[in-house]
Motif scaffolding. Structure first.
Motif, PDB file in Angstrom:
ATOM      1  N   THR A   9       1.005  -1.065   0.074  1.00 26.33           N
ATOM      2  CA  THR A   9      -0.074   0.021  -0.010  1.00 26.33           C
ATOM      3  C   THR A   9       0.884   1.308   0.137  1.00 26.33           C
ATOM      4  OG1 THR A   9      -0.200  -0.121   2.159  1.00 26.33           O
ATOM      5  CG2 THR A   9      -2.022  -0.901   0.894  1.00 26.33           C
ATOM      6  N   ARG A  10       1.959   1.314   0.740  1.00 27.16           N
ATOM      7  CA  ARG A  10       2.816   2.351   0.663  1.00 27.16           C
ATOM      8  C   ARG A  10       3.303   2.707  -0.793  1.00 27.16           C
ATOM      9  NH1 ARG A  10       4.257   1.751   6.820  1.00 27.16           N
ATOM     10  NH2 ARG A  10       5.266  -0.234   6.614  1.00 27.16           N
ATOM     11  N   VAL A  11       3.836   1.408  -1.424  1.00 21.31           N
ATOM     12  CA  VAL A  11       4.309   1.878  -2.629  1.00 21.31           C
ATOM     13  C   VAL A  11       3.043   2.336  -3.526  1.00 21.31           C
ATOM     14  CG1 VAL A  11       4.873   0.572  -4.859  1.00 21.31           C
ATOM     15  CG2 VAL A  11       6.200  -0.173  -2.737  1.00 21.31           C
ATOM     16  N   LEU A  12       2.079   1.923  -3.488  1.00 25.89           N
ATOM     17  CA  LEU A  12       0.791   2.492  -4.286  1.00 25.89           C
ATOM     18  C   LEU A  12       0.573   3.796  -3.868  1.00 25.89           C
ATOM     19  CD1 LEU A  12      -1.449  -0.691  -4.321  1.00 25.89           C
ATOM     20  CD2 LEU A  12      -0.162   0.167  -6.092  1.00 25.89           C
ATOM     21  N   TRP A  13       0.609   4.104  -2.758  1.00 25.19           N
ATOM     22  CA  TRP A  13       0.298   5.517  -1.964  1.00 25.19           C
ATOM     23  C   TRP A  13       1.218   6.440  -2.661  1.00 25.19           C
ATOM     24  CZ3 TRP A  13      -4.112   5.818   0.285  1.00 25.19           C
ATOM     25  CH2 TRP A  13      -4.623   6.960   0.743  1.00 25.19           C
ATOM     26  N   ALA A  73       2.710  -0.497 -14.020  1.00 25.31           N
ATOM     27  CA  ALA A  73       3.612  -0.691 -15.249  1.00 25.31           C
ATOM     28  C   ALA A  73       4.998  -0.187 -15.031  1.00 25.31           C
ATOM     29  CB  ALA A  73       2.910   0.221 -16.424  1.00 25.31           C
ATOM     30  N   ARG A  74       5.893  -0.913 -15.748  1.00 24.19           N
ATOM     31  CA  ARG A  74       7.247  -0.790 -15.757  1.00 24.19           C
ATOM     32  C   ARG A  74       7.722  -0.132 -17.144  1.00 24.19           C
ATOM     33  NH1 ARG A  74       9.208  -5.675 -13.907  1.00 24.19           N
ATOM     34  NH2 ARG A  74       9.910  -4.955 -12.033  1.00 24.19           N
ATOM     35  N   THR A  75       8.461   0.871 -16.875  1.00 24.04           N
ATOM     36  CA  THR A  75       8.920   1.404 -18.264  1.00 24.04           C
ATOM     37  C   THR A  75      10.366   1.512 -18.036  1.00 24.04           C
ATOM     38  OG1 THR A  75       7.260   2.938 -17.719  1.00 24.04           O
ATOM     39  CG2 THR A  75       7.861   2.882 -20.226  1.00 24.04           C
ATOM     40  N   GLU A  76      11.191   0.745 -18.960  1.00 27.57           N
ATOM     41  CA  GLU A  76      12.815   1.109 -18.959  1.00 27.57           C
ATOM     42  C   GLU A  76      13.094   2.032 -20.057  1.00 27.57           C
ATOM     43  OE1 GLU A  76      14.485  -2.706 -18.922  1.00 27.57           O
ATOM     44  OE2 GLU A  76      13.705  -3.060 -16.649  1.00 27.57           O
ATOM     45  N   SER A  77      13.936   2.788 -19.553  1.00 30.79           N
ATOM     46  CA  SER A  77      14.510   3.765 -20.612  1.00 30.79           C
ATOM     47  C   SER A  77      16.097   4.151 -20.362  1.00 30.79           C
ATOM     48  CB  SER A  77      13.619   5.171 -20.334  1.00 30.79           C
ATOM     49  OG  SER A  77      14.115   5.703 -19.277  1.00 30.79           O
ATOM     50  N   GLY A 109      21.015   9.017 -21.154  1.00 25.97           N
ATOM     51  CA  GLY A 109      22.490   8.680 -21.686  1.00 25.97           C
ATOM     52  C   GLY A 109      22.552   7.232 -21.716  1.00 25.97           C
ATOM     53  N   LYS A 110      23.251   6.580 -21.089  1.00 27.43           N
ATOM     54  CA  LYS A 110      23.574   5.123 -21.157  1.00 27.43           C
ATOM     55  C   LYS A 110      23.171   4.453 -19.804  1.00 27.43           C
ATOM     56  CE  LYS A 110      26.692   4.565 -25.040  1.00 27.43           C
ATOM     57  NZ  LYS A 110      27.687   3.643 -25.718  1.00 27.43           N
ATOM     58  N   VAL A 111      22.574   5.272 -18.948  1.00 23.72           N
ATOM     59  CA  VAL A 111      22.191   4.645 -17.506  1.00 23.72           C
ATOM     60  C   VAL A 111      20.844   4.084 -17.656  1.00 23.72           C
ATOM     61  CG1 VAL A 111      22.169   5.056 -15.212  1.00 23.72           C
ATOM     62  CG2 VAL A 111      23.749   6.029 -16.512  1.00 23.72           C
ATOM     63  N   LEU A 112      20.642   2.855 -17.254  1.00 23.70           N
ATOM     64  CA  LEU A 112      19.475   2.477 -17.175  1.00 23.70           C
ATOM     65  C   LEU A 112      18.427   3.089 -16.005  1.00 23.70           C
ATOM     66  CD1 LEU A 112      17.515   0.130 -18.094  1.00 23.70           C
ATOM     67  CD2 LEU A 112      18.232  -1.170 -16.366  1.00 23.70           C
ATOM     68  N   HIS A 113      17.408   3.593 -16.637  1.00 26.23           N
ATOM     69  CA  HIS A 113      16.093   4.000 -15.834  1.00 26.23           C
ATOM     70  C   HIS A 113      15.078   3.453 -15.785  1.00 26.23           C
ATOM     71  CE1 HIS A 113      17.772   7.826 -13.634  1.00 26.23           C
ATOM     72  NE2 HIS A 113      18.486   7.481 -14.474  1.00 26.23           N
ATOM     73  N   THR A 114      14.476   2.679 -14.618  1.00 20.86           N
ATOM     74  CA  THR A 114      13.167   2.169 -14.849  1.00 20.86           C
ATOM     75  C   THR A 114      12.148   2.974 -13.781  1.00 20.86           C
ATOM     76  OG1 THR A 114      14.673   0.129 -14.106  1.00 20.86           O
ATOM     77  CG2 THR A 114      12.104  -0.008 -13.998  1.00 20.86           C
ATOM     78  N   ARG A 115      11.078   3.232 -14.600  1.00 22.57           N
ATOM     79  CA  ARG A 115      10.047   3.994 -13.977  1.00 22.57           C
ATOM     80  C   ARG A 115       8.905   3.090 -13.694  1.00 22.57           C
ATOM     81  NH1 ARG A 115      10.457   8.552 -13.254  1.00 22.57           N
ATOM     82  NH2 ARG A 115       8.551  10.168 -12.727  1.00 22.57           N
ATOM     83  N   TYR A 116       8.533   3.260 -12.707  1.00 17.15           N
ATOM     84  CA  TYR A 116       7.031   2.651 -12.098  1.00 17.15           C
ATOM     85  C   TYR A 116       6.066   3.687 -11.891  1.00 17.15           C
ATOM     86  CZ  TYR A 116      10.079  -1.349 -10.977  1.00 17.15           C
ATOM     87  OH  TYR A 116      11.177  -2.207 -11.135  1.00 17.15           O
ATOM     88  N   ARG A 117       4.831   3.049 -12.554  1.00 14.84           N
ATOM     89  CA  ARG A 117       3.472   4.029 -12.384  1.00 14.84           C
ATOM     90  C   ARG A 117       2.431   2.962 -12.451  1.00 14.84           C
ATOM     91  NH1 ARG A 117       2.107   3.785 -17.527  1.00 14.84           N
ATOM     92  NH2 ARG A 117       3.953   3.242 -19.051  1.00 14.84           N
ATOM     93  N   PHE A 118       1.270   3.848 -12.089  1.00 15.43           N
ATOM     94  CA  PHE A 118      -0.007   2.931 -12.272  1.00 15.43           C
ATOM     95  C   PHE A 118      -0.313   2.701 -13.519  1.00 15.43           C
ATOM     96  CE2 PHE A 118      -0.815   4.349  -7.959  1.00 15.43           C
ATOM     97  CZ  PHE A 118      -1.744   3.453  -7.399  1.00 15.43           C
ATOM     98  N   SER A 119      -0.841   1.490 -13.815  1.00 14.76           N
ATOM     99  CA  SER A 119      -1.298   1.205 -15.288  1.00 14.76           C
ATOM    100  C   SER A 119      -2.478   1.546 -15.158  1.00 14.76           C
ATOM    101  CB  SER A 119      -1.334  -0.343 -15.387  1.00 14.76           C
ATOM    102  OG  SER A 119      -2.275  -0.919 -14.563  1.00 14.76           O
ATOM    103  N   ASP A 120      -3.419   1.731 -16.265  1.00  7.86           N
ATOM    104  CA  ASP A 120      -4.703   1.980 -16.666  1.00  7.86           C
ATOM    105  C   ASP A 120      -5.567   1.362 -15.678  1.00  7.86           C
ATOM    106  OD1 ASP A 120      -3.885   4.083 -18.387  1.00  7.86           O
ATOM    107  OD2 ASP A 120      -4.628   3.031 -20.033  1.00  7.86           O
TER     108      ASP A 120
END
Lengths: 118, 118
Positions: A29-33, A71-75, A78-89
């Motif tokens: 819940t804390r993550v979601l919050w 949803a996880r989005t990797e981008s 530069g050349k560093v991996l960034h992972t982004r987490y957000r709510f899916s629809d």
DNA sequence: GCAAGGAGTTACCCGATGGTGAGTACCCCG
DNA sequence: CGGGGTACTCACCATCGGGTAACTCCTTGC
């Protein structure tokens, strides 16, 4: 894994349990919050929740993604991996429920803070 | 004990967790779900939920009573002790929240039953 | 006297959940 | 080159919720 791919039939006599399974866990819940306020990276979440370990955060995120709530989005920046987490629809549809839990919980906390069950 | 007398401060940054703590546990929602249809005795609940042991049922009921969600009423019918569990007035305020969890969960179960995340 | 039902209690066990600490791989900065 | 950041994985432990089985206490009925 902590996810619940197909809810077991025993739960269906109590549909509330299905939802609770997805969301229970010391940090879920804390993550979601936290993600309600917008997407965040792995490190952002760690910093936002002092006390959680990388292992457990990974587990929880994996479960939430596997259950379709996040949803996880990797981008590559530069050349560093960034992972982004957000709510899916789909995850968004859970927000009203979380809010209901939240406002009841807030009320309960106030109530419990003073006197026990007046 | 499984109850949460005074919610620990760490939870207050996520009020939803307060509610979840009260309600999570393998059988708590099922107990609540069953009691929605009216009060019941210890034995009624055991019979209604095959698989639960007396110990765990006692623990859960104690916790729910300690948290103020349920009320226990003991009465002597003839000379036999009968214990009746039902929602307290405070517990009733949780029902809309449980319904929200329930309807979302039902929807999720249908969704998951067919295809994974369409 | 003895089983049976109601309402638990007690002691003990097991597996899942979560915590710890180290290690991996890649990159950027001074 | 060392230190720091991103994003993890791995091996190992500790705790705790839940399960099992037996046992208590009391009363009613055969």
């Amino acid at each position: 894994m902590v996810s619940t791919p197909v809810p077991d039939p025993k739960m269906l006599d109590c549909p509330a349990l299905v939802t609770i399974q997805l969301v229970s866990g010391k940090w879920k819940t804390r993550v979601l919050w936290h993600l309600r306020q917008g997407g965040a990276g792995f490190g952002d979440l760690r910093r936002a929740m002092p006390g959680i370990s990388a292992k457990v955060l990974t587990e929880h995120l994996d479960a939430l993604v596997a259950d379709g709530l996040l949803a996880r989005t990797e981008s590559l920046e530069g050349k560093v991996l960034h992972t982004r987490y957000r709510f899916s629809d789909y995850g968004f549809t859970l927000i009203p429920v979380l809010d209901a839990l939240g406002s009841w919980g807030l009320n309960h906390a106030e109530r419990a803070a003073g006197h026990r069950f007046p």
